[in-house]
Design an enzyme around this catalytic site. Structure first.
Site, short mmCIF file in Angstrom:
data_model
loop_
_atom_site.label_atom_id
_atom_site.label_comp_id
_atom_site.label_asym_id
_atom_site.label_seq_id
_atom_site.Cartn_x
_atom_site.Cartn_y
_atom_site.Cartn_z
N GLN A 84 -28.82 -35.96 -3.94
CA GLN A 84 -28.97 -37.39 -3.69
C GLN A 84 -27.76 -38.00 -2.99
OE1 GLN A 84 -29.04 -37.95 -8.11
NE2 GLN A 84 -27.97 -39.86 -7.62
N HIS A 384 -28.90 -41.73 -15.91
CA HIS A 384 -29.24 -40.70 -14.94
C HIS A 384 -30.56 -40.05 -15.33
CE1 HIS A 384 -28.34 -37.97 -11.70
NE2 HIS A 384 -28.24 -36.90 -12.48
N ASN A 406 -30.61 -30.68 -11.78
CA ASN A 406 -29.96 -31.92 -11.37
C ASN A 406 -30.21 -32.16 -9.89
OD1 ASN A 406 -28.44 -34.23 -11.61
ND2 ASN A 406 -26.51 -33.21 -12.08
#
Length: 464
Positions: A84, A384, A406
């Site tokens: 990201q 998160h 992740n």
């Protein structure tokens, strides 16, 4: 409207802070210094910590050894970790990472195939701008210093979100492959774009409140809002690029080198015909130990799409979240979850464990707050979103550690995958998402309860 007309005078200064007995005494500071220096361990740690990252010095070797990246239960196909970059779009990345698994399997795609996170990001920013301005219209009668109004103004839009927001976006706009709408500079590094949009939205908020003060109707305020949103669209289109609006062709080579081509697609038809995941047939389970279990919750003014599905959370025991996440993984499906990732994480090794840093050995301190107390006292909240792809179970079927996909790139951990201890899950995981056909009926029944509305600034309204 006069400047500061809504400011209220301070009626009384806090008496306790003016009391001389509340002040630090220089003599006591000197005595504390003597006690500090009397312990050789303090001087040793000071020498080490003033020239190094002190958290590295405190790493628990036993934890580093025991929290391995080996698991006895994993989904059959794992994808390459996404990135990201300098953005807060983890909730979008995590959601799309769960959906691409079946698409990769269906078409024998390379494991680095991605759905376009930027496509959803564009519409999320635009829809959140509308949501914010509608919230300002809705709160037009409130004092500007009202806690909820100030909360709304603090951050009119940001990159974060909750799973229900993903549901709303995909059901309204569909999806596209990343090759059809790739990243831009401002989708990968969002600070400057956010600052520009936020400043304009606050500017519009002042204008809308001023118009209301001068007698404008709701219809007139909404007309002004529509004009404002054209400016926001222009900003987004220039910095991110316009999303596909015409029928497109999706072409690719599968892993066996065969060529595939699908023509005349729209974002909606691509989602319906090729992705096929029924995102609306999911439920959110949270663990909020402050509040009643097996009850339905929402958060005031939390959302992104006006007229979309409202936020709904079923508050459950942490053991329920564990059991159902295990059940879903055993069925071969990844699990979207939200947690407080900033707590007890060693990024390079990819470990999440509350015993990771030995603060007691270095500082002679320990932390005693419960999970509920951390929520109440602003010490923790969901920050998160990630994806469970595996779990290691003991001989009794209980979790020992979890495998986590992740979205911070492949550096650290097991090519970007993270190991989470069972203890960390219980303390810092707040939400998981399940398909309704996996959830026991007792959870589905909660959806029929009257919803409890938490205030806008409640920690359960945090955006991952």
């Amino acid at each position: 409207m006069k400047l500061n007309e809504d400011l209220k005078p301070v009626l009384q200064e806090p008496a306790g802070l003016s009391d001389p007995s509340a002040a630090l005494e220089v003599e006591k500071i000197s005595q504390t210094s003597k006690e500090f220096n009397a312990d050789p361990k303090n001087r040793l740690m000071q020498n080490a910590a003033t020239t190094n990252d002190f958290t590295t010095l405190l790493l628990n070797r036993n934890v580093m050894i025991s929290d391995t990246h080996i698991f006895n239960t994993k989904i059959p196909e794992e994808s390459r970790v996404t990135n990201q970059k300098q953005s807060g779009r983890c909730w979008i990345f995590a959601g799309l990472n769960t959906m691409r698994v079946q698409l990769i399997k269906k078409y024998n795609l390379e494991n680095d195939f991605e759905l376009s996170q930027g496509f959803l990001f564009f519409y999320d920013k635009f829809e959140k701008s509308n949501w914010f301005l509608e919230s300002i219209i809705d709160t037009r009668e409130r004092d500007v210093n009202d806690r909820t109004v100030q909360y709304l103004l603090r951050e009119p839009v940001n990159d974060g979100g909750q799973y229900a927001m993903l549901v709303n976006l995909i059901e309204k706009y569909g999806l596209v492959p990343k090759s059809l709408y790739p990243e831009s500079f401002s989708s990968s590094s969002t600070n400057r774009l956010n600052a520009l949009v936020i400043s304009k939205l606050r500017d519009y908020a002042v204008r809308l409140r001023r118009m209301h003060a001068h007698g404008a109707s709701v219809e007139e305020l909404r007309q002004e809002k529509e004009h404002n949103l054209k400016d926001i669209y222009r900003i987004l289109a220039i910095t991110l690029g316009e999303p596909p609006s015409q029928p497109f062709t999706w072409s690719f080579h599968s892993k066996d080198k065969k060529y595939h081509e699908f023509t005349g697609l729209t974002p909606r038809s691509f989602y319906d015909e090729h992705v096929g995941y029924k995102i609306g047939e999911t439920i959110s389970l949270i663990h909020d130990p402050r509040n009643k279990r097996m009850a339905l919750y929402t958060i005031q003014y939390l959302g992104n799409i006006a007229g979309g599905h409202p936020i709904r959370h079923i508050n459950a025991e942490i053991s329920d979240l564990e059991d159902l996440a295990i059940k879903k993984l055993q069925a071969g499906k990844p699990v979207w979850f939200g947690a407080d990732v900033g707590k007890y994480m060693h990024r390079s090794s990819g470990i999440l464990d509350p015993a990771l840093f030995q603060y007691d050995l270095a500082f002679n301190i320990k932390f005693e707050m419960t999970k509920a107390e951390r929520l109440i006292h602003a010490e923790s909240l969901m920050t998160h979103a990630m994806v469970f792809t595996g779990v290691h179970l003991d001989s009794h079927g209980r979790p020992v550690r979890w495998r986590v996909e992740n979205s911070w790139g492949e550096e650290g951990g097991d090519k970007g995958y993270v190991t989470m201890s069972a203890a960390w899950f219980r303390e810092f995981v707040y939400q998981i998402v399940l398909e309704k056909d996996i959830a026991p009926q007792r959870f589905l029944d909660v959806l029929n309860q009257q919803v409890v509305v938490l205030p806008a600034y409640d920690p359960m309204g945090a955006l991952a």
